[in-house]
Write a protein that holds these residues in place. Sequence first.
Motif, PDB file in Angstrom:
ATOM      1  N   PRO A 142      23.819  -7.327 -27.300  1.00 33.48           N
ATOM      2  CA  PRO A 142      24.164  -8.168 -26.021  1.00 33.48           C
ATOM      3  C   PRO A 142      24.369  -7.292 -24.917  1.00 33.48           C
ATOM      4  O   PRO A 142      25.057  -6.252 -24.714  1.00 33.48           O
ATOM      5  N   PHE A 145      26.458  -7.458 -18.265  1.00 34.67           N
ATOM      6  CA  PHE A 145      25.953  -7.436 -16.961  1.00 34.67           C
ATOM      7  C   PHE A 145      26.985  -7.002 -15.909  1.00 34.67           C
ATOM      8  O   PHE A 145      26.450  -6.600 -14.914  1.00 34.67           O
ATOM      9  N   ARG A 162      21.164  -2.005 -26.112  1.00 30.55           N
ATOM     10  CA  ARG A 162      21.378  -2.881 -25.070  1.00 30.55           C
ATOM     11  C   ARG A 162      19.716  -2.821 -24.190  1.00 30.55           C
ATOM     12  O   ARG A 162      19.138  -3.809 -23.870  1.00 30.55           O
ATOM     13  N   ASP A 242      19.825 -13.429 -27.779  1.00 29.54           N
ATOM     14  CA  ASP A 242      19.873 -13.207 -26.435  1.00 29.54           C
ATOM     15  C   ASP A 242      18.722 -13.037 -25.704  1.00 29.54           C
ATOM     16  O   ASP A 242      18.390 -13.259 -24.608  1.00 29.54           O
ATOM     17  N   ASP A 245      17.269 -16.271 -24.946  1.00 25.93           N
ATOM     18  CA  ASP A 245      18.080 -17.071 -24.091  1.00 25.93           C
ATOM     19  C   ASP A 245      17.496 -17.067 -22.762  1.00 25.93           C
ATOM     20  O   ASP A 245      17.678 -16.083 -21.952  1.00 25.93           O
ATOM     21  N   VAL A 248      20.061 -15.527 -20.114  1.00 23.39           N
ATOM     22  CA  VAL A 248      19.858 -13.955 -20.137  1.00 23.39           C
ATOM     23  C   VAL A 248      18.754 -13.674 -19.485  1.00 23.39           C
ATOM     24  O   VAL A 248      18.727 -12.415 -18.692  1.00 23.39           O
ATOM     25  N   ARG A 249      17.560 -14.032 -19.675  1.00 23.23           N
ATOM     26  CA  ARG A 249      16.378 -13.689 -19.221  1.00 23.23           C
ATOM     27  C   ARG A 249      16.351 -13.737 -17.617  1.00 23.23           C
ATOM     28  O   ARG A 249      15.892 -13.060 -16.762  1.00 23.23           O
ATOM     29  N   ARG A 251      19.096 -13.799 -15.748  1.00 18.80           N
ATOM     30  CA  ARG A 251      19.923 -12.732 -15.107  1.00 18.80           C
ATOM     31  C   ARG A 251      19.274 -11.432 -15.112  1.00 18.80           C
ATOM     32  O   ARG A 251      19.372 -10.638 -14.247  1.00 18.80           O
ATOM     33  N   LEU A 252      18.538 -11.107 -16.298  1.00 17.49           N
ATOM     34  CA  LEU A 252      17.831  -9.882 -16.233  1.00 17.49           C
ATOM     35  C   LEU A 252      16.988  -9.685 -14.976  1.00 17.49           C
ATOM     36  O   LEU A 252      16.643  -8.700 -14.549  1.00 17.49           O
TER      37      LEU A 252
END
Length: 260
Positions: A142, A145, A162, A242, A245, A248-249, A251-252
């Motif tokens: 994970p 961030f 990561r 993740d 998810d 998560v995507r 935020r990335l």
Amino acid sequence: MSDVLLTGATSGLGRWLAPRLGQAGRTVLLHGRDPAKVARGVAEVEAAGGKAEGFVADLADLDDVGRLAAQVRDRELTALVNNAGVGFGQRDGGREVSADGYELRWAVNLLAPVRLTEALLPTLKANAPARIVNVGSLGQEPIDFDDLQLRRRYDGVTAYRRAKLALAAWTFDLADELAGSGVTANCIHPATFMDTEMVRQYGQRPMSTVEDGGEATLRLILDETRTGLFFDARRAAEPHPDARDPAVRARLREVLLLRP
């Protein structure tokens, strides 16, 4: 004869793939950091009966990534293989940074393929059907961030894993973006601990051969027509949860928009 850009083509998996892509009728745009090794790689492709051209760039420098993209932007590019990467490093090794100040594994294993791919998307779309293959890993962790650059409690294995989770997550976003364009995007774990320099550098006993991973990756480059998948060798598999998810995507995506 169409072109395939293969990064990290002078050692390990890339060196195995290059002559075989040439034998499959592709002109191999062969990338590496060392001019002598790039020249050797071109010669190996030609000795196997294929065609190749060499390109020198340091993917730890985003300006160099941009220059590489500019050099191949007008080619008949039908495949991009983001294979170059940095492994775990030496056991108990210290934190390393790229030319742009990013943690090195985040820079080379994620930011470089993102920057290179985005720059070449118009070319790939113009030459569709085309394929993007991102060489990832089942070793995923994970993403924190709040400490993307691992300034706290740095560990090379964690940094690598990561970045590889992020690469898989970005691949799925890319596949969604390219739906209907004729360009596919997939991520592959070629094989576990192949007998490569990066595995030996860490002191890990190899568990598979470069040929094992090479055959699976070659099939994905040449034959796979599906998109948005993660492969464990030849088998479609699931990555770390993740990577799929949506939160998560999202935020990335925000993080990647902030890079220079």
